[in-house]
Design an enzyme around this catalytic site. Structure first.
Site, PDB file in Angstrom:
ATOM      1  N   ARG A 148       1.009  -0.656  -0.312  1.00 41.25           N
ATOM      2  CA  ARG A 148       0.218   0.345  -0.082  1.00 41.25           C
ATOM      3  C   ARG A 148       1.008   1.068   0.158  1.00 41.25           C
ATOM      4  O   ARG A 148       2.107   1.084   0.543  1.00 41.25           O
ATOM      5  CB  ARG A 148      -0.755  -0.076   0.962  1.00 41.25           C
ATOM      6  CG  ARG A 148      -1.669  -0.927   1.977  1.00 41.25           C
ATOM      7  CD  ARG A 148      -2.691  -1.047   2.973  1.00 41.25           C
ATOM      8  NE  ARG A 148      -3.762  -1.950   2.678  1.00 41.25           N
ATOM      9  CZ  ARG A 148      -3.136  -3.501   3.022  1.00 41.25           C
ATOM     10  NH1 ARG A 148      -2.600  -3.575   3.754  1.00 41.25           N
ATOM     11  NH2 ARG A 148      -4.479  -4.288   3.190  1.00 41.25           N
ATOM     12  N   ARG A 282      -0.998  -1.593  -6.862  1.00 42.15           N
ATOM     13  CA  ARG A 282      -1.479  -2.856  -5.947  1.00 42.15           C
ATOM     14  C   ARG A 282      -1.929  -3.894  -7.041  1.00 42.15           C
ATOM     15  O   ARG A 282      -2.355  -4.891  -6.179  1.00 42.15           O
ATOM     16  CB  ARG A 282      -1.590  -2.165  -4.475  1.00 42.15           C
ATOM     17  CG  ARG A 282      -2.315  -3.701  -3.384  1.00 42.15           C
ATOM     18  CD  ARG A 282      -2.413  -2.771  -2.281  1.00 42.15           C
ATOM     19  NE  ARG A 282      -3.087  -3.581  -1.466  1.00 42.15           N
ATOM     20  CZ  ARG A 282      -3.321  -4.104  -0.695  1.00 42.15           C
ATOM     21  NH1 ARG A 282      -1.648  -4.308  -0.601  1.00 42.15           N
ATOM     22  NH2 ARG A 282      -3.893  -5.198   0.110  1.00 42.15           N
TER      23      ARG A 282
END
Length: 331
Positions: A148, A282
């Site tokens: 993240r 991601r």
């Protein structure tokens, strides 16, 4: 509020302001600084929207009206509306200690289930090629390790294991640790970044600084730890700054907005029309692993998802057409 002093007199003590009480309670419960700022902001808006009345004098009608106004007038997203509700729930339950039955009946806004934006492999290559320096390195971690945004920004030197080709993500979402792969392709750039951190840290120590912020009172338990190289951020800020929590001057990590701006600019230069952000890298990490045949349980562990149902969203964006079906036009 008052108390008796040593001479037998009575000294008045000013009670802390409501927002200071909220801030103190959030820190007692170990909420992050970002959550603290968000909650304080929503509580302040709620009070101002009701003519600066004290929350004790308000109830279900005012809370519902506030949340409705956010949705109808402010046109905020469901997630934003739910965050505002969480802020008010914390205020009444944790700070004011008010047990209000109507709080249990508050209905949270339903968040729509959307398919994430995913870049193709070629688009990822084009995007990363338009980034330079530490921005290219941070973006490579987001895609290459599935981290993240804030996990990459807050990465510490001690959590990079070059020998085992892995990174330990500390205190991720939900307060969980996990291990993710360290891409071979960025070994050397990451080593060079750590060497740069060593130089900056040595200069800070020589200037009488060099301590970094540590979570959960670790600085009191291990007094020398804040000045150790291992605890320093891999991506430090260019300048030292005052910590808003205690006023100490420290070198914090780089601001996440700088990477967000860099990725946005690189996307435009690469001619990518998809609304890609840092988090898109991601999403692309997970989708490309699925395309390569990696099992979904392993991907769940790498992403740090609590429920595999969260990970299964990526099965809907595999490069196989809608639901894996072949269009009759192509037949």
């Amino acid at each position: 509020m008052s108390y008796a002093d040593e001479n037998g007199g009575v000294t008045a003590v000013k009670a802390p302001r409501l927002l200071d009480q909220v801030r103190a309670r959030l820190r007692l419960r170990h909420y992050s600084l970002r959550t603290e700022q968000a909650y304080i902001g929503w509580i302040r808006r709620f009070i101002l929207a009701n003519g600066k009345r004290h929350p004790r004098d308000m109830g279900a009608a005012e809370v519902e009206a506030f949340l409705t106004a956010l949705a109808t007038d402010g046109k905020v997203a469901p997630g934003t509306q739910n965050q505002a509700l969480s802020s008010l729930l914390f205020l009444y339950r944790e700070v004011l200690g008010v047990d209000l039955p109507w709080m249990e009946t508050m209905v949270r806004a339903k968040r729509p289930r959307r398919v994430p934006v995913v870049l193709s492999r070629d688009e990822v290559v084009r995007l990363l090629a338009r980034l330079d320096g530490q921005y290219a390195l941070m973006a490579s971690l987001l895609y290459g390790a599935g981290m993240r945004l804030m996990e990459a920004i807050r990465l510490r030197v001690k959590d990079v294991d070059f020998a085992r080709n892995e990174i330990c993500v500390r205190d991720g979402k939900g307060g969980k640790d996990r291990r993710v792969p360290l891409p071979q392709k960025i070994h050397e750039p990451l080593r060079q970044q750590v060497e740069r951190v060593k130089v900056i840290h040595r200069e800070d120590l020589d200037a009488g600084f060099g301590a970094v912020w540590l979570p959960h009172a670790l600085a009191r338990k291990y007094p020398s730890a804040p000045r150790e190289l291992g605890w320093q951020y891999v991506f430090p800020a260019a300048q030292r700054s005052r910590d808003p929590r205690d006023g100490e001057e420290r070198r914090h990590h780089v601001d996440e907005s700088s990477l967000q701006r860099a990725v946005k600019a690189a996307r435009h230069r690469a001619g990518i029309v998809k609304p890609a952000t840092c988090h898109t890298l991601r999403h692309s990490f997970a989708t490309h692993l699925l395309e390569a045949g990696q099992d979904i349980r392993t991907i769940q562990e790498l992403l740090g998802h609590k429920d595999v149902a969260t990970t299964q969203i990526y099965t809907h964006v595999l490069n196989r057409g809608g639901m894996g079906a072949v269009s009759p036009l192509d037949r």
